[in-house]
Design an enzyme around this catalytic site. Sequence first.
Site, PDB file in Angstrom:
ATOM      1  N   ASP A 192     -10.863  14.150  22.631  1.00 41.23           N
ATOM      2  CA  ASP A 192     -10.241  13.507  21.360  1.00 41.23           C
ATOM      3  C   ASP A 192     -11.484  13.312  20.751  1.00 41.23           C
ATOM      4  OD1 ASP A 192     -10.742  11.412  23.282  1.00 41.23           O
ATOM      5  OD2 ASP A 192      -8.556  10.572  21.769  1.00 41.23           O
TER       6      ASP A 192
ATOM      7  N   TYR B 159      -7.756  20.423  23.650  1.00 38.81           N
ATOM      8  CA  TYR B 159      -7.352  18.509  24.220  1.00 38.81           C
ATOM      9  C   TYR B 159      -5.910  18.758  25.105  1.00 38.81           C
ATOM     10  CZ  TYR B 159      -5.986  14.274  24.342  1.00 38.81           C
ATOM     11  OH  TYR B 159      -5.579  13.144  25.056  1.00 38.81           O
TER      12      TYR B 159
ATOM     13  N   GLU C  43       1.557  13.160  24.543  1.00 41.03           N
ATOM     14  CA  GLU C  43       0.162  13.496  24.185  1.00 41.03           C
ATOM     15  C   GLU C  43       0.320  14.245  22.911  1.00 41.03           C
ATOM     16  OE1 GLU C  43      -3.022  13.093  24.947  1.00 41.03           O
ATOM     17  OE2 GLU C  43      -2.209  11.848  26.806  1.00 41.03           O
TER      18      GLU C  43
END
Length: 356
Positions: free
Chosen positions: A134, A116, A33
């Site tokens: 996102d 996020y 991520e």
Amino acid sequence: MTLSANLLDWYDRNRRELPWRIDKDPYKIWVSEIMLQQTRVEAVKEYYTRWLRRFPTPYELAAAEEEEVLYYWQGLGYYNRARNLQAAMSEVCAAYGGEIPNDEAALKALPGIGEYTAGAILSIAFDCRTPAVDGNVLRIFSRLFYVTEDITKSKTKRLISRLVSEYISLERPGDFNQALMDLGAMVCIPQTPRCAECPVLDFCQAYALDVQCTLPVKPAAKAPRELTLVAGIIQRGGEYLIRRRPSGNVLAGMWEFPAIEICDESCEKATLEQFIYTQFALKVLVQEKAFNYVHIFSHLKWYINFYHCQCFTGEVLFQDTQWIALSEWENITWAGPHRKAAEALWKNSVGGGPAA
DNA sequence: AATGCGGGGAC
DNA sequence: GTCCCAGCATT
């Protein structure tokens, strides 16, 4: 059928096989991520694999030198991501026994984890029902629900986050979030969405109004600030002087040939000689131009003029400076365009000159 | 709320 | 050339 059911059904048939989808190790999900922030999947794949081979758990990362961490991140951009990731893993090892916390507040308190990323880790690794909003999700939901507000505003992001909370799958929240990523990458793409292939077409207000291409709404990007630099390729006894860029600047911590911004290009040679003397206590003679590079960042545009320099004096080396042989160029964590410069110099030197 | 922070692929 | 990408930290 519901929006969520259609999306998950499509995901099960069309999902991308990606290295970070093999298991649900929270550390691996986390690494992926961070790497994927503002970075395309194709660019991340190789970095991710190499990273996991070198730093397979939080402990290896926490124990590494920052220099090596940056080396493994070189070329991915946004280098504070790497520093923050390492700092966060140090905290994870020190405060949580190496286990990634399964808690939104704890995650968001760690450096590099925002709204996020916390949502992505919690939903994908821990099956929590948290949104992960996102760029893809902003685009998809602004089209699905005809959101015409500027998606760069935090108010709009909150609105879309609420919408995701409302529609996210109860049973498979992590897959739901990842399905949105894949849909955004393959179907609900920015310029020309492939609506004929879309599994949630029936729910899309923008499609019904035939305004897909006008969404999402965001202000035009500003032109990058332009500046001109002059850089010295300072040779002495077959070695070249490089320095580490100071913190607080773009490309902080990366190595470069000494460079200084110039305002007046007509006196760039004198400016360079003076800069090298005051910064490195070296008397040099600026010789012929080696090459010019233009390097574009999202917010900056560098014009760099590289000059060969002959070095006569000076033994003193300051912190964050060193002499290197060109054969070592691949082992240096270069600042952006300086890598290309070093490579060109190296190829030139082993190529035996201008002739083929 | 606005800005700084990289690099590259698609068009 | 333009857009934009699995955003965050800082101010």
